[in-house]
Every structure is written in C-alpha cells, then in structure tokens.
Design a protein around this motif. Sequence first.
Motif, PDB file in Angstrom:
ATOM      1  N   GLY A 192       2.491  10.258   1.219  1.00 14.35           N
ATOM      2  CA  GLY A 192       3.412  10.105   0.102  1.00 14.35           C
ATOM      3  C   GLY A 192       4.657   9.336   0.482  1.00 14.35           C
ATOM      4  N   MET A 193       5.544   9.198  -0.500  1.00 19.00           N
ATOM      5  CA  MET A 193       6.710   8.348  -0.286  1.00 19.00           C
ATOM      6  C   MET A 193       7.811   9.012   0.512  1.00 19.00           C
ATOM      7  SD  MET A 193       6.449   5.334  -1.202  1.00 19.00           S
ATOM      8  CE  MET A 193       8.133   4.742  -1.294  1.00 19.00           C
ATOM      9  N   ASP A 194       7.950  10.302   0.445  1.00 16.04           N
ATOM     10  CA  ASP A 194       9.106  10.837   1.152  1.00 16.04           C
ATOM     11  C   ASP A 194       8.790  12.094   1.946  1.00 16.04           C
ATOM     12  OD1 ASP A 194       8.879  12.609  -0.842  1.00 16.04           O
ATOM     13  OD2 ASP A 194      10.955  12.515  -1.501  1.00 16.04           O
ATOM     14  N   TRP A 208       8.454  13.824   5.421  1.00 14.65           N
ATOM     15  CA  TRP A 208       8.998  13.617   6.753  1.00 14.65           C
ATOM     16  C   TRP A 208       8.003  13.979   7.845  1.00 14.65           C
ATOM     17  CZ3 TRP A 208      13.008  11.121   8.701  1.00 14.65           C
ATOM     18  CH2 TRP A 208      14.036  10.741   7.833  1.00 14.65           C
ATOM     19  N   PRO A 230       0.812  -1.201   0.000  1.00 18.91           N
ATOM     20  CA  PRO A 230       0.000   0.000   0.000  1.00 18.91           C
ATOM     21  C   PRO A 230       0.855   1.266   0.000  1.00 18.91           C
ATOM     22  CG  PRO A 230      -0.604  -1.485   1.799  1.00 18.91           C
ATOM     23  CD  PRO A 230       0.692  -1.964   1.240  1.00 18.91           C
ATOM     24  N   GLU A 231       0.339   2.290  -0.607  1.00 20.91           N
ATOM     25  CA  GLU A 231       0.997   3.605  -0.647  1.00 20.91           C
ATOM     26  C   GLU A 231       1.059   4.170   0.774  1.00 20.91           C
ATOM     27  OE1 GLU A 231       2.510   6.900  -2.929  1.00 20.91           O
ATOM     28  OE2 GLU A 231       2.053   4.835  -3.494  1.00 20.91           O
ATOM     29  N   PHE A 260      12.302   5.095   3.788  1.00 23.83           N
ATOM     30  CA  PHE A 260      11.929   5.008   2.373  1.00 23.83           C
ATOM     31  C   PHE A 260      13.123   4.983   1.413  1.00 23.83           C
ATOM     32  CE2 PHE A 260      11.109   9.359   3.943  1.00 23.83           C
ATOM     33  CZ  PHE A 260      12.038  10.077   3.217  1.00 23.83           C
ATOM     34  N   GLY A 261      14.258   4.545   1.903  1.00 21.62           N
ATOM     35  CA  GLY A 261      15.370   4.329   0.974  1.00 21.62           C
ATOM     36  C   GLY A 261      16.208   5.534   0.642  1.00 21.62           C
ATOM     37  N   ARG A 262      16.294   6.505   1.547  1.00 21.70           N
ATOM     38  CA  ARG A 262      17.054   7.692   1.209  1.00 21.70           C
ATOM     39  C   ARG A 262      18.203   8.006   2.156  1.00 21.70           C
ATOM     40  NH1 ARG A 262      13.901  12.000  -1.691  1.00 21.70           N
ATOM     41  NH2 ARG A 262      14.398  10.592  -3.382  1.00 21.70           N
TER      42      ARG A 262
END
Lengths: 292, 426
Positions: free
Chosen positions: A16-18, A20, A11-12, A258-260
């Motif tokens: 949103g994805m990034d 904070w 699920p999203e 989230f991969g950052r």
Amino acid sequence: MIAHVDVDGRPEPICGMDQWMPAPARILAVQTENFNTRTFRLQFVDPVLREQFRFAPGQFNMLYAPGVGEAAISISSDPARPGVIDHTIRVVGSVTRAVDAAGPGGLVGLRGPFGKPWPMKQMEGHNLVIVAGGIGLAPLRPVIYSILNERDRYRRVVLLYGCRTPEDRLYAHELEQWEDRGAIQVLVTVDNATAAWTGPVGVVTNLLKRLRVSAQETIVLVCGPKILNRVAAWKFLQLHVPPSRVYVSLERNMNCGFGRCGHCQYDKFFVCRDGPVFCFADIADVFAKEEI
Amino acid sequence: MLRAVARRRQRAAASLPNRDAAMKGTTAMVVSHASPGAPRFLPRAALADLVTLLQDEGFTVVGPTVVDGVVMYRPIDSPDDLPHGVNDVQQRGTYRLAEGDPELTFEFASGPDSPKRFLFPPQQQLMQFRVQGEGFEVTAGPPDVPKIALLGVRPCDLAAIRVQDRVFGQDDPATFRCESEPWYEQAREQTLLVAVNCTSPGGNCFCVSWGTGPEAHEGFDLSLTELRDGFICRAGSPRGKELAAKLPLREPTRTELDLAELLMNRACEHMGRALDTASVKELLEQKREDSHWDEVAQRCLSCGNCTMVCPTCFCSTVTDVTDLSGEETTRVRSWESCFTHQFSYTVAGPGRDSLRSRYRHWLRHKLCTWQDQFGVSGCVGCGRCITWCPVGIDITQEVQALRNDSTSLPAPIAPACAFSSEGSPP
Ligand SMILES: Cc1cc2nc3c(=O)[nH]c(=O)nc-3n(C[C@H](O)[C@H](O)[C@H](O)COP(=O)(O)OP(=O)(O)OC[C@H]3O[C@@H](n4cnc5c(N)ncnc54)[C@H](O)[C@@H]3O)c2cc1C
Ligand code: SF4
Ligand code: SF4
Ligand code: FES
C-alpha cells in the motif's frame, strides 16, 4: 495545487501507499562495481510479492537493514524482470554498510517502489541523450534495459557517462556490451585517467562537443551530482532543447518515501512523490538556486 | 474505513477556506450541512454536567489546565481543574500568566500546547517487529486510539485540524499522494471537540487575518461562548446535538445573544497582530532571494520552537529503536523540525546548510508552498510561533518587511486594534 501528471505507469507500491512495514527480501548475489559500490540482487521472500512487484525505470525503494534503518535506493535492474531487484549501492554510511555486511544470503527489507519514473512513453520516437555521473547511472540502467528490450520504439540513443577513474565505472562489462551491440552509443569520460585508458578525460559535459543534437527531436535524461545536473541541463538548453524535454533526477533526504514526512521538500515539491525525476520545465525557477 | 474516508473527504472539502477567499482574509468558512444549530444557553454550573456527561459516555475529558506556569491540555476530572480567573500576557518571545477576571474560565489565549498532540502525537510507536526465520514478525502495532473529548479548543486550532486533515487524511491515491493514515483517521473520528470561542485574544493572535477566528463556525461538536453566568452553546454535529439534548440548556435571552455578538466583534478588533494575507503567496513566490533572509538569519537561533508549537507543522522522522540483542525493533515516529541540519541531510551534506535557507524554507512553506501542496494556507494565525520564539521573531513582521522590500524591520505593529474598520469579522 501541484498537478500530478504522469501518474499512469506508476505501479502501486507493495504494502500500500503508506505502510511503514518493510517486506523481507533475501540478497541473492552481490557484484562488486568499484571500490565502494556494489550491486545487490534481491528477491522477496514471499513468492506472492515476487509476482506482484512491478516498477518503472527511475523509481526507488526504501531499503531496510534490520535493526539499523532505511535508505532510499534506486532500482537498477530490468523492469521487464521484476522478480529480482537490483540495487546498486555506494557504501557510505550506517544502512548501506549494514546491507553490505549482510552479504549474499542476508535478510533485508523493502518498501516501494516510490517516485515518479522517467517519461518512457514520451521518449518513444525521439532521439535520447542520457547523461550520468558516478552512481547516477544506477537509476538510468532500467531505462537502458527498457530501450534494449524494445529498441525500435526509440531513435538514436547516446549514453554519456562520467566517473572519477576508469576503475570507478559502474557496470563496466555491460557498458562494453551495449556499445558492441551497436544498440546505443556509449561515451565514457573520466576525471583521472590510468595508463591503460584510451578514452576521453574531463567532465562529462565536454562529451557534448562530440554530438550533434537535433534540438527539437531529442529528449535528455540527466542524473548525477548537483553540479553535473546543473551544467548538463544548462548546456542542453543552450543547444535549444526545450525545457519540457529535459529531465533530471534529484536526490534529497528521504524518510517516508510517500509524501508524508516532509524531509524531501524541494520548493513546493515532495521529491519522493513528485520526483525524483523532474521535467526541467517544472523546476526551472528553482533549479539554479541554492539551498531550496 | 472507506466510508469514513469518503465522509472526511466531504467534510474537508466543504470546510476548507479556499485559497482566494482565505487570502483576502474574508471569512471563508463555507456554511455547509454542518452549520451550527440554534444558539442555546448553558448555565455556568452546568459545565460540570457537560464534563460528567462526557465521562459517562466513556471519554477522557482533556482541557486547558495550568501546568508549570503555562496553559496545557491535560485530562481533567471536573471544571474545577480548568484555569479559572487566569489571563495571559503574550508578546514577541514572552508568555506570562496573569490574574484575570475571577468569574471567567476561558480568558486566556493559546498556550504552547495544541490539540495536534492528540491526533498526531509528538512521539508514537508505529509497530514492533522481530526478525523471525525467513521474515519479520510483527509483535505489536500502534497504541490504541484513546477516546478523548477535547474541551476548550480554540477556533484557530479547529482550522489547524482541518489543515492537518489534508495532510494526514484525504489524499487521492489516484494522484499518488498517500492514503489516509489509519491512526489519525480513527483518532479524528473518535475525538470529540468542544470549541471555546475567543473573547480575549492574545497579544500575538491574528486569526482574523485568515478568517479562522475568533468565532468557530464549524468543525466542532459543541461550541461555547463564555458570558459571565454561562455560555452560549451551539451544536455543530449530530453527535453534538445528541449531547446538547442531554444538557440543561435553555433559550438564551436577547441580551445574552447581543452580548455574545458584541464580545466576538470586540475580539476581532483586539487581535494582537495582523497579517496582510492578500497575495502573500505571490509575494513569497517572488521573494526566494531577498536580502531580508540574511537579516532574519542574524536573529534566528534555529531552535525549532516555532515548528514545535505550530498546530499545522507535520514533519516527522521515523527511526528504529532496537533492543540490545538487535532482534526486536520498534519503529517510532517523532515530530521533526525543518530547522535542524539533519532534516535535509544527504551524503553530499545538508540540503539547507545556512540559517537563512532554513528560515526561508519555513516561512515560504507556511505561507506559500503549503498552498500548492494542500490547497490551503499552512498558517492559521494562532500566534504561537511569535510567542515561543526566544528572540521574538514575528511572522507577521517578517512578511511586512519582505513586502516593504527593506532590510530593516518596520515599526512594530500596535498590539491592539490592528484591525479596526478594515477587519472583516467572520
Ligand atoms: C531517490 C533516491 C535514490 C537513491 N538511489 C541511490 C542508489 O541507487 N544508490 C546509492 O548508493 N545511493 C542512492 N541514494 C542515496 C542514498 O539514499 C544515501 O546514500 C543513503 O541514504 C545513505 O544511507 P546510509 O545510512 O548508509 O548513510 P549515512 O551517511 O549513515 O546516513 C547518515 C544519515 O544521513 C541521512 N542521509 C544521508 N543521505 C540521505 C538521503 N539521501 N536520504 C535520506 N537520508 C539520508 C540519513 O538520515 C542517515 O541517518 C538515493 C537517494 C535518493 C533520495
Ligand atoms: S505559523 Fe505561527 S501563527 Fe501560523 S499557525 Fe503556525 S504557530 Fe500559529
Ligand atoms: S517543513 Fe518546516 S514549516 Fe513545513 S511542516 Fe515541516 S517543520 Fe513545519
Ligand atoms: S520522503 Fe517523506 S515526504 Fe518525501
């Protein structure tokens, strides 16, 4: 490049994805599990988010204690009821202590859900062996709920659970219910027994002796301390369960989710995004190595 | 915003050296629609016109300046602030400014500072918020994106920007990688890049090995190659072409063009270091365990300097800073180094406790796993990590040592002409 399989069914994340910015949530109730672990039932303050939020078994949230910081915490509740979110938390440090101190009615924040879930689709039609150690049962409880919700989709299901003492068992009440209903077989072992304990004593992998595993039809899910993950994965491979059917959930330091931020790197993987659930086949060459 | 993302995706896709090409050390820059315009000549005196023009267009012009004995990017008022007649001596663990040719302005190589600082600031406020009744009230966002023109960006650093584009900019949400970061996205759109090709590479440079320099082929608005009386100037973008049209440029003479080419060829031959980039990824895939990691750990201090000066390193930590009342929280993101214990810390202890494992992670990330993650090498050959390592650990030598499968270091590489006939100048 890393192949991102299994992205469907993820699920999203809310906001949103990034982003904070954590979304505010209230602690509705707190259930004590053992001396340092409690399950916090949370609900988003915003009714729209309550409606929108979805998660898959094995995913986690970044849980925010206002003014203190964030910690990665698995979602331990039923994915079919995403309006309330359970987090089973071992109170060990600054964030977890602050959430504990907030208590029922307290305000916290959530970002998520993040991470790759357990392979629920692939598990259908298979025998399942679920191996959990200590707090590692938390990210597996949504799996058990999902199985119970749609029991016919899966074949034989066994939960092997190890913890220090009988008093340390998480969800003690539910473990008995699951067993009593006969829907899944539950085997619990403890490192140190108390007088009242009649069950097995010893490490969780000893329980394997009590099972007959049909290697080709079984999918194995493991979550526990590093040593348990290793020994369990190894034992099942020895029983000729193919590496592609053994799944392990890993813990790393996490900051963004989230991969950052880079913190959770494990060889070429970002555990927050490419995990925390990994197929053993994908990590076979690093899994036994130290300090990757 | 979406259009900007699409545009950037295109740009990045067109511009990144693909892995195989990059690893062969060939010039991998795909000449695309952004291929630079015809060379023109900018007389030396007109450098001031360029600065004024940029200022008139509302840019803060940032360029190399001498600060505390090193070259740093700082706002400049005019070309007078640039380091005229300054050269540098860079060796393993050594950086000294030296007297250079008084008629030249860009005779030095990369200092500790890089353009990364302007697109991905070392410390940045993400937002400020307070607990307000039933929720969190956001009281401030990130600072405004400044309108900066970076003058004097080296080709390796342009390549590093394209590497960071992949980190911050253009992941595919369908694969659950993050969305582009709005602040980076905007800074990247807004920042104007004036590249300066390297005629005098430093003692630790090895861009030729990666095909990222010494000449920039794209990814800039304007590029300059310094000659004595002025610069060969190319436009590399529509914005660059517009600027060029307003500058007093003239046709270069044949001699000037030949000289510029000669300087580039000579620079290729004067790389201070060389890295055998062929199959370096495969090498490091095999070298997860090697006694050489123990050997490096004897020397490495785990200070993290290499990660702080590297123009591609992207790791960061977000922390909450709270006012005394505990009500107002500021979320701040800071550069982080994988050399700290805290970086990999979990309740069970640090994920990478030994120095050996931390150096190994760094080197393998730069040269191996980065390619799995982003499809491009995490090293562009700027040499900064070699210069700023207090004990002079040299990435090129460590790779060589791993290749030689020996626990002892190989003989040092001759600092000049490491690539002679073998080199493949872009
Ligand atoms: C995917 C995932 C799922 C998890 N699920 C659960 C769960 O369901 N229940 C549970 O009790 N715990 C879970 N954990 C572990 C939990 O995240 C840590 O126990 C938690 O971070 C401790 O936070 P703290 O501030 O209270 O601890 P502290 O000990 O105060 O932390 C001190 C510092 O250690 C660092 N730190 C320690 N462990 C971690 C970590 N794992 N990630 C990031 N930083 C860390 C932090 O940076 C923090 O500043 C999970 C971890 C991961 C990665
Ligand atoms: S690893 Fe070293 S040489 Fe490579 S880009 Fe980073 S600082 Fe430059
Ligand atoms: S993990 Fe280390 S080498 Fe890799 S980007 Fe982060 S700080 Fe740089
Ligand atoms: S937690 Fe930030 S990259 Fe995984």
